[in-house]
Scaffold this motif. Structure first.
Motif, PDB file in Angstrom:
ATOM      1  N   VAL A  39       0.844  -1.187   0.000  1.00  0.00           N
ATOM      2  CA  VAL A  39       0.000   0.000   0.000  1.00  0.00           C
ATOM      3  C   VAL A  39       0.880   1.238   0.000  1.00  0.00           C
ATOM      4  CG1 VAL A  39      -1.762   1.249   1.279  1.00  0.00           C
ATOM      5  CG2 VAL A  39      -1.806  -1.252   1.201  1.00  0.00           C
ATOM      6  N   VAL A  40       0.536   2.199  -0.854  1.00  0.00           N
ATOM      7  CA  VAL A  40       1.291   3.442  -0.917  1.00  0.00           C
ATOM      8  C   VAL A  40       0.802   4.375   0.182  1.00  0.00           C
ATOM      9  CG1 VAL A  40       1.820   5.470  -2.329  1.00  0.00           C
ATOM     10  CG2 VAL A  40       1.704   3.199  -3.383  1.00  0.00           C
ATOM     11  N   THR A  41       1.738   5.009   0.870  1.00  0.00           N
ATOM     12  CA  THR A  41       1.411   5.889   1.979  1.00  0.00           C
ATOM     13  C   THR A  41       2.355   7.079   1.969  1.00  0.00           C
ATOM     14  OG1 THR A  41       1.111   5.962   4.387  1.00  0.00           O
ATOM     15  CG2 THR A  41       2.946   4.667   3.555  1.00  0.00           C
ATOM     16  N   VAL A  42       2.015   8.095   2.748  1.00  0.00           N
ATOM     17  CA  VAL A  42       2.914   9.225   2.936  1.00  0.00           C
ATOM     18  C   VAL A  42       3.252   9.290   4.420  1.00  0.00           C
ATOM     19  CG1 VAL A  42       1.023  10.898   3.181  1.00  0.00           C
ATOM     20  CG2 VAL A  42       3.305  11.687   2.558  1.00  0.00           C
ATOM     21  N   ILE A  43       4.535   9.404   4.707  1.00  0.00           N
ATOM     22  CA  ILE A  43       5.018   9.420   6.084  1.00  0.00           C
ATOM     23  C   ILE A  43       5.551  10.811   6.382  1.00  0.00           C
ATOM     24  CG2 ILE A  43       6.553   8.335   7.759  1.00  0.00           C
ATOM     25  CD1 ILE A  43       6.753   5.959   5.771  1.00  0.00           C
ATOM     26  N   VAL A  64       1.570  18.059  -0.645  1.00  0.00           N
ATOM     27  CA  VAL A  64       2.243  16.803  -0.304  1.00  0.00           C
ATOM     28  C   VAL A  64       1.268  15.633  -0.363  1.00  0.00           C
ATOM     29  CG1 VAL A  64       3.329  15.527   1.583  1.00  0.00           C
ATOM     30  CG2 VAL A  64       4.055  17.855   1.072  1.00  0.00           C
ATOM     31  N   LEU A  65       0.092  15.811   0.194  1.00  0.00           N
ATOM     32  CA  LEU A  65      -0.877  14.723   0.239  1.00  0.00           C
ATOM     33  C   LEU A  65      -1.476  14.440  -1.131  1.00  0.00           C
ATOM     34  CD1 LEU A  65      -2.610  15.565   3.612  1.00  0.00           C
ATOM     35  CD2 LEU A  65      -0.724  13.997   3.162  1.00  0.00           C
ATOM     36  N   ALA A  66      -1.628  15.475  -1.946  1.00  0.00           N
ATOM     37  CA  ALA A  66      -2.091  15.248  -3.314  1.00  0.00           C
ATOM     38  C   ALA A  66      -1.077  14.430  -4.089  1.00  0.00           C
ATOM     39  CB  ALA A  66      -2.346  16.579  -4.016  1.00  0.00           C
ATOM     40  N   GLY A  67       0.203  14.678  -3.846  1.00  0.00           N
ATOM     41  CA  GLY A  67       1.246  13.893  -4.502  1.00  0.00           C
ATOM     42  C   GLY A  67       1.188  12.436  -4.099  1.00  0.00           C
ATOM     43  N   SER A  68       0.851  12.174  -2.832  1.00  0.00           N
ATOM     44  CA  SER A  68       0.716  10.800  -2.372  1.00  0.00           C
ATOM     45  C   SER A  68      -0.432  10.094  -3.083  1.00  0.00           C
ATOM     46  CB  SER A  68       0.469  10.785  -0.860  1.00  0.00           C
ATOM     47  OG  SER A  68       0.130   9.492  -0.412  1.00  0.00           O
ATOM     48  N   ARG A  69      -1.531  10.796  -3.278  1.00  0.00           N
ATOM     49  CA  ARG A  69      -2.679  10.177  -3.954  1.00  0.00           C
ATOM     50  C   ARG A  69      -2.357   9.872  -5.409  1.00  0.00           C
ATOM     51  NH1 ARG A  69      -7.514  13.649  -1.088  1.00  0.00           N
ATOM     52  NH2 ARG A  69      -8.105  12.046   0.407  1.00  0.00           N
ATOM     53  N   ARG A  70      -1.607  10.777  -6.061  1.00  0.00           N
ATOM     54  CA  ARG A  70      -1.208  10.513  -7.450  1.00  0.00           C
ATOM     55  C   ARG A  70      -0.313   9.287  -7.526  1.00  0.00           C
ATOM     56  NH1 ARG A  70      -0.899  16.219  -7.628  1.00  0.00           N
ATOM     57  NH2 ARG A  70       1.340  16.151  -7.235  1.00  0.00           N
ATOM     58  N   GLU A  76      -6.187   7.227   6.031  1.00  0.00           N
ATOM     59  CA  GLU A  76      -5.460   6.031   6.418  1.00  0.00           C
ATOM     60  C   GLU A  76      -4.092   5.951   5.758  1.00  0.00           C
ATOM     61  OE1 GLU A  76      -7.855   2.644   5.606  1.00  0.00           O
ATOM     62  OE2 GLU A  76      -9.354   3.116   7.161  1.00  0.00           O
ATOM     63  N   ASP A  77      -3.846   6.765   4.732  1.00  0.00           N
ATOM     64  CA  ASP A  77      -2.575   6.691   4.015  1.00  0.00           C
ATOM     65  C   ASP A  77      -1.549   7.688   4.549  1.00  0.00           C
ATOM     66  OD1 ASP A  77      -4.023   8.876   3.096  1.00  0.00           O
ATOM     67  OD2 ASP A  77      -3.158   8.792   1.082  1.00  0.00           O
ATOM     68  N   VAL A  78      -1.809   8.276   5.705  1.00  0.00           N
ATOM     69  CA  VAL A  78      -0.867   9.211   6.323  1.00  0.00           C
ATOM     70  C   VAL A  78      -0.370   8.620   7.631  1.00  0.00           C
ATOM     71  CG1 VAL A  78      -0.567  11.494   7.347  1.00  0.00           C
ATOM     72  CG2 VAL A  78      -1.932  11.231   5.267  1.00  0.00           C
ATOM     73  N   ARG A  79       0.957   8.585   7.793  1.00  0.00           N
ATOM     74  CA  ARG A  79       1.569   8.106   9.028  1.00  0.00           C
ATOM     75  C   ARG A  79       2.479   9.186   9.586  1.00  0.00           C
ATOM     76  NH1 ARG A  79       4.393   3.256   6.431  1.00  0.00           N
ATOM     77  NH2 ARG A  79       5.445   3.072   8.435  1.00  0.00           N
ATOM     78  N   LEU A  80       2.698   9.132  10.892  1.00  0.00           N
ATOM     79  CA  LEU A  80       3.489  10.153  11.573  1.00  0.00           C
ATOM     80  C   LEU A  80       4.678   9.532  12.297  1.00  0.00           C
ATOM     81  CD1 LEU A  80       0.549  12.154  13.174  1.00  0.00           C
ATOM     82  CD2 LEU A  80       1.896  12.842  11.186  1.00  0.00           C
TER      83      LEU A  80
END
Length: 218
Positions: free
Chosen positions: A3-7, A198-204, A45-49
């Motif tokens: 799964v692709v995510t953004v950290i 940043v989050l739009a880039g993750s969705r792409r 759900e695709d964002v982690r910290l």
């Protein structure tokens, strides 16, 4: 396919309780900025910290706000600075663990791991996680690279040390099952437009990864 995510990589939050090292102020968030990030993370759900350095704010500011939103995160303290002014002490580290947070290692001191001799490499990559693991009561096998700096030698040493996951500061999307995972550092001048970008880039990235995956199945 992973799964692709953004950290998102956070350093300090709120007013610093210590003198900052050179450049640290560029990665220090206000409480208001941080709460904006948390509100977004709670909805996706695709964002982690993750949190580097083990600042005092991790317990005093970050932890209660994570708990309010039902979120968990990963924390990477500097083992050699535990108990120093402005940093977590041992009780703070245990409090994070009891709250269900994941503890990893950021090394002993903020040093560029590409320039370590063998003796200092053992201290940064082996002694630091051992101390943290002893204090929180479970093995520490995840690492956050100081300054995001690495090369093949650093990665080889980390594998030898038993790292199960390594976080860089390369930016962009990451895969949840990856051993080396890219993170995006949050800057002091963070605003809504920057975060949205940043989050739009993750969705792409997720969209194209899914297209490639399904194409490969045909």
């Amino acid at each position: 396919m992973g799964v692709v995510t953004v950290i998102l990589a956070v350093h300090g939050v709120g007013r610093p309780a210590r003198q900052l090292d050179p450049g640290e102020d560029e990665r220090w968030l206000t409480v208001e900025q941080f709460e904006r990030v948390l509100d977004v993370a709670a909805e996706r759900e695709d964002v982690r910290l993750t949190f580097d350095d083990g600042n005092e704010s991790d317990v005093e500011i970050v932890l209660p706000r994570l708990a309010d939103r039902g979120l968990t995160a990963e924390f990477f303290p500097l083992a050699g600075r535990l108990g120093q002014r402005g940093y977590l002490d041992r009780d703070g580290l245990r409090e994070l663990t009891r709250a269900g947070m994941e503890i990893g290692s950021h090394g002993w001191e903020p040093r560029d791991w590409r320039r370590l001799d063998d003796r200092h490499a053992d201290r940064e990559l082996k002694d630091a996680p051992k101390l943290l693991g002893d204090l929180c009561g479970r093995p520490v096998r995840r690492y956050s690279l100081p300054f995001g700096a690495y090369d093949r030698r650093v990665l080889a040493r980390l594998r030898q040390a038993g790292a199960t996951r390594v976080y860089s500061s390369d930016g962009g999307a990451a895969r949840r099952d990856g051993w080396l995972q890219a993170r995006t550092e949050l800057p002091h001048d963070l605003d809504g437009d920057w975060l949205d970008g940043v989050l739009a880039g993750s969705r792409r990235a997720a969209h194209w990864a899914n297209r490639l995956f399904h194409r490969a199945l045909r």
